[in-house]
Design a protein around this motif. Structure first.
Motif, PDB file in Angstrom:
ATOM      1  N   ASP A  84      71.434 -43.897  35.773  1.00  0.00           N
ATOM      2  CA  ASP A  84      71.964 -45.253  35.700  1.00  0.00           C
ATOM      3  C   ASP A  84      71.050 -46.061  34.775  1.00  0.00           C
ATOM      4  O   ASP A  84      69.857 -46.230  35.064  1.00  0.00           O
ATOM      5  CB  ASP A  84      72.000 -45.875  37.098  1.00  0.00           C
ATOM      6  N   PRO A  85      71.570 -46.572  33.653  1.00  0.00           N
ATOM      7  CA  PRO A  85      70.685 -47.260  32.705  1.00  0.00           C
ATOM      8  C   PRO A  85      70.211 -48.632  33.166  1.00  0.00           C
ATOM      9  O   PRO A  85      69.222 -49.143  32.653  1.00  0.00           O
ATOM     10  CB  PRO A  85      71.562 -47.369  31.443  1.00  0.00           C
ATOM     11  N   ALA A  86      70.899 -49.252  34.131  1.00  0.00           N
ATOM     12  CA  ALA A  86      70.560 -50.635  34.499  1.00  0.00           C
ATOM     13  C   ALA A  86      69.126 -50.784  35.007  1.00  0.00           C
ATOM     14  O   ALA A  86      68.391 -51.679  34.560  1.00  0.00           O
ATOM     15  CB  ALA A  86      71.565 -51.157  35.538  1.00  0.00           C
ATOM     16  N   PRO A  87      68.644 -49.925  35.961  1.00  0.00           N
ATOM     17  CA  PRO A  87      67.257 -50.090  36.407  1.00  0.00           C
ATOM     18  C   PRO A  87      66.236 -49.883  35.283  1.00  0.00           C
ATOM     19  O   PRO A  87      65.199 -50.543  35.246  1.00  0.00           O
ATOM     20  CB  PRO A  87      67.109 -49.031  37.503  1.00  0.00           C
ATOM     21  N   LEU A  88      66.538 -48.956  34.353  1.00  0.00           N
ATOM     22  CA  LEU A  88      65.593 -48.709  33.260  1.00  0.00           C
ATOM     23  C   LEU A  88      65.533 -49.915  32.324  1.00  0.00           C
ATOM     24  O   LEU A  88      64.458 -50.264  31.820  1.00  0.00           O
ATOM     25  CB  LEU A  88      66.006 -47.449  32.498  1.00  0.00           C
ATOM     26  N   ILE A  89      66.693 -50.546  32.073  1.00  0.00           N
ATOM     27  CA  ILE A  89      66.699 -51.734  31.206  1.00  0.00           C
ATOM     28  C   ILE A  89      65.925 -52.869  31.873  1.00  0.00           C
ATOM     29  O   ILE A  89      65.154 -53.585  31.231  1.00  0.00           O
ATOM     30  CB  ILE A  89      68.143 -52.155  30.912  1.00  0.00           C
ATOM     31  N   GLU A  90      66.107 -53.051  33.189  1.00  0.00           N
ATOM     32  CA  GLU A  90      65.353 -54.088  33.905  1.00  0.00           C
ATOM     33  C   GLU A  90      63.855 -53.804  33.846  1.00  0.00           C
ATOM     34  O   GLU A  90      63.038 -54.713  33.682  1.00  0.00           O
ATOM     35  CB  GLU A  90      65.826 -54.148  35.349  1.00  0.00           C
ATOM     36  N   GLN A  91      63.474 -52.519  33.981  1.00  0.00           N
ATOM     37  CA  GLN A  91      62.061 -52.170  33.910  1.00  0.00           C
ATOM     38  C   GLN A  91      61.511 -52.444  32.514  1.00  0.00           C
ATOM     39  O   GLN A  91      60.387 -52.941  32.361  1.00  0.00           O
ATOM     40  CB  GLN A  91      61.890 -50.684  34.278  1.00  0.00           C
ATOM     41  N   TYR A  92      62.300 -52.149  31.479  1.00  0.00           N
ATOM     42  CA  TYR A  92      61.852 -52.411  30.110  1.00  0.00           C
ATOM     43  C   TYR A  92      61.664 -53.920  29.898  1.00  0.00           C
ATOM     44  O   TYR A  92      60.667 -54.348  29.302  1.00  0.00           O
ATOM     45  CB  TYR A  92      62.863 -51.858  29.111  1.00  0.00           C
ATOM     46  N   ASP A  93      62.624 -54.732  30.389  1.00  0.00           N
ATOM     47  CA  ASP A  93      62.500 -56.178  30.210  1.00  0.00           C
ATOM     48  C   ASP A  93      61.275 -56.719  30.942  1.00  0.00           C
ATOM     49  O   ASP A  93      60.586 -57.614  30.449  1.00  0.00           O
ATOM     50  CB  ASP A  93      63.762 -56.877  30.726  1.00  0.00           C
ATOM     51  N   ALA A  94      61.003 -56.161  32.143  1.00  0.00           N
ATOM     52  CA  ALA A  94      59.853 -56.626  32.902  1.00  0.00           C
ATOM     53  C   ALA A  94      58.542 -56.274  32.206  1.00  0.00           C
ATOM     54  O   ALA A  94      57.562 -57.012  32.291  1.00  0.00           O
ATOM     55  CB  ALA A  94      59.875 -56.037  34.311  1.00  0.00           C
ATOM     56  N   GLU A  95      58.506 -55.141  31.515  1.00  0.00           N
ATOM     57  CA  GLU A  95      57.282 -54.691  30.853  1.00  0.00           C
ATOM     58  C   GLU A  95      57.111 -55.264  29.452  1.00  0.00           C
ATOM     59  O   GLU A  95      56.040 -55.138  28.874  1.00  0.00           O
ATOM     60  CB  GLU A  95      57.274 -53.159  30.788  1.00  0.00           C
ATOM     61  N   HIS A  96      58.174 -55.862  28.885  1.00  0.00           N
ATOM     62  CA  HIS A  96      58.088 -56.355  27.510  1.00  0.00           C
ATOM     63  C   HIS A  96      58.487 -57.821  27.416  1.00  0.00           C
ATOM     64  O   HIS A  96      59.120 -58.257  26.450  1.00  0.00           O
ATOM     65  CB  HIS A  96      58.979 -55.514  26.586  1.00  0.00           C
ATOM     66  N   GLY A  97      58.149 -58.593  28.412  1.00  0.00           N
ATOM     67  CA  GLY A  97      58.316 -60.033  28.316  1.00  0.00           C
ATOM     68  C   GLY A  97      59.688 -60.551  28.654  1.00  0.00           C
ATOM     69  O   GLY A  97      59.978 -61.717  28.392  1.00  0.00           O
ATOM     70  N   GLY A  98      60.550 -59.722  29.232  1.00  0.00           N
ATOM     71  CA  GLY A  98      61.862 -60.190  29.656  1.00  0.00           C
ATOM     72  C   GLY A  98      62.859 -60.201  28.523  1.00  0.00           C
ATOM     73  O   GLY A  98      62.518 -60.048  27.344  1.00  0.00           O
ATOM     74  N   ARG A  99      64.113 -60.373  28.907  1.00  0.00           N
ATOM     75  CA  ARG A  99      65.186 -60.406  27.919  1.00  0.00           C
ATOM     76  C   ARG A  99      65.089 -61.684  27.094  1.00  0.00           C
ATOM     77  O   ARG A  99      64.921 -62.763  27.639  1.00  0.00           O
ATOM     78  CB  ARG A  99      66.542 -60.327  28.625  1.00  0.00           C
ATOM     79  N   PRO A 100      65.203 -61.600  25.762  1.00  0.00           N
ATOM     80  CA  PRO A 100      65.110 -62.804  24.935  1.00  0.00           C
ATOM     81  C   PRO A 100      66.252 -63.756  25.218  1.00  0.00           C
ATOM     82  O   PRO A 100      67.375 -63.342  25.480  1.00  0.00           O
ATOM     83  CB  PRO A 100      65.176 -62.253  23.503  1.00  0.00           C
ATOM     84  N   ALA A 101      65.927 -65.066  25.190  1.00  0.00           N
ATOM     85  CA  ALA A 101      66.958 -66.078  25.437  1.00  0.00           C
ATOM     86  C   ALA A 101      67.959 -66.066  24.300  1.00  0.00           C
ATOM     87  O   ALA A 101      67.603 -65.894  23.137  1.00  0.00           O
ATOM     88  CB  ALA A 101      66.310 -67.458  25.540  1.00  0.00           C
ATOM     89  N   PRO A 102      69.241 -66.220  24.612  1.00  0.00           N
ATOM     90  CA  PRO A 102      70.246 -66.222  23.549  1.00  0.00           C
ATOM     91  C   PRO A 102      70.071 -67.407  22.615  1.00  0.00           C
ATOM     92  O   PRO A 102      69.700 -68.505  23.025  1.00  0.00           O
ATOM     93  CB  PRO A 102      71.572 -66.297  24.316  1.00  0.00           C
ATOM     94  N   THR A 103      70.296 -67.193  21.355  1.00  0.00           N
ATOM     95  CA  THR A 103      70.169 -68.240  20.356  1.00  0.00           C
ATOM     96  C   THR A 103      71.357 -69.179  20.456  1.00  0.00           C
ATOM     97  O   THR A 103      72.503 -68.734  20.441  1.00  0.00           O
ATOM     98  CB  THR A 103      70.122 -67.622  18.954  1.00  0.00           C
ATOM     99  N   PRO A 104      71.106 -70.486  20.636  1.00  0.00           N
ATOM    100  CA  PRO A 104      72.248 -71.416  20.767  1.00  0.00           C
ATOM    101  C   PRO A 104      73.064 -71.451  19.492  1.00  0.00           C
ATOM    102  O   PRO A 104      72.531 -71.396  18.383  1.00  0.00           O
ATOM    103  CB  PRO A 104      71.575 -72.761  21.046  1.00  0.00           C
ATOM    104  N   ALA A 105      74.349 -71.508  19.674  1.00  0.00           N
ATOM    105  CA  ALA A 105      75.244 -71.538  18.520  1.00  0.00           C
ATOM    106  C   ALA A 105      75.126 -72.876  17.808  1.00  0.00           C
ATOM    107  O   ALA A 105      74.890 -73.919  18.408  1.00  0.00           O
ATOM    108  CB  ALA A 105      76.686 -71.296  18.966  1.00  0.00           C
TER     109      ALA A 105
END
Length: 277
Positions: A84-105
């Protein structure tokens, strides 16, 4: 008074992991080995280059080209090895500063609509249409008048049926016979092709199917209850990552297999009676 850092200094906490989970690369590597796949096979099925697969399994994401590509590679490799890729993606975000905030249009400015000038009526076309209508009406009237004067016969309806004769009702047509249901959904397979149908009965399985010329027909997970059908003119080659839950039909006949859960099978089928290659 003690000199130096306190034993409870926050800097010492940096030397200990936040939890005892395996690293992302180790989790992907263990799942790949458990599925019986090589790095080359995973690279061929996911189109992720072999050096990048090796680097990710060593937790080196510098060759991915950025966080967005790293997340994409992790998600693709996890699905290929049955994770399941979801836990691995969450672990990557936690180890690399979190998911980047979306750029406002950027704000949108609606351009002022230019109103088209009103179209002027085409009087010439209207006059021509009126003249054609008048001429047609006059010709139609003259034709009908000549036809009535030259033909004195009056159209008659159908002759009444003689008294005492019973009206004959047409017999209803017999409904077409319904086709008998076939034993299998692919029982009537074409004889000049190889037809393979796979169904994951009670568990998921990683599937790879190729044609005789090496063309990849399918590569990915087959979830429980899902089915896939493949055809080729000469041969279909299969790799089953978890062969136990797979129900297999080849050329309309069920293959009586003895596959076990977690077993990796490499199979090849041609026309006629199914034979494992």
């Amino acid at each position: 008074m003690s000199i130096g850092n306190s034993p409870e200094s926050p800097e010492d906490d940096r030397n200990f992991p936040a939890d005892d989970r395996d690293s992302i690369g180790r989790a992907l590597q263990q799942a790949r080995v458990a599925a019986g796949l090589t790095v080359e096979e995973v690279s061929a099925s996911t189109r992720v280059r072999v050096p990048i697969v090796h680097a990710i399994e060593e937790d080196d994401f510098s060759r991915c080209g950025g966080d967005v590509y790293a997340r994409g590679h992790i998600r693709t490799l996890a699905r290929a090895v049955g994770l399941d890729p979801a836990p691995l993606i969450e672990q990557y975000d936690a180890e690399h500063g979190g998911r980047p905030a979306p750029t406002p249009a950027a704000p949108l400015f609606e351009a002022e609509r230019i109103r088209p000038e009103p179209r002027r009526p085409n009087w010439t076309a209207a006059m021509v249409a009126a003249i054609v209508a008048v001429v047609g009406f006059v010709g139609f009237t003259m034709f009908n008048g000549n036809d009535v004067r030259g033909n004195g016969a009056v159209a008659e309806g159908p002759a009444p049926a003689p008294k005492g004769s019973a009206s004959v009702k047409p017999k209803p047509a017999k409904p077409a016979p319904k086709p008998a249901p076939s034993e299998s959904a692919i029982a009537a397979v074409p004889q000049d092709k190889v037809t393979v149908k796979l169904t994951a009965v009670d568990d998921k399985s990683w599937i790879s199917a190729k044609a005789h010329d090496g063309k990849l027909l399918f590569d990915g997970l087959l979830l429980a209850g899902e089915s896939k059908t493949f055809q080729d003119d000469e041969r279909v080659d299969l790799i089953l990552g978890n062969a136990g839950p797979i129900e297999l039909y080849v050329n309309g006949k069920k293959v009586q297999d003895t596959f076990e859960s977690g077993q990796v099978e490499r199979l090849s089928y041609t026309k006629g009676d199914p034979e494992a290659g």
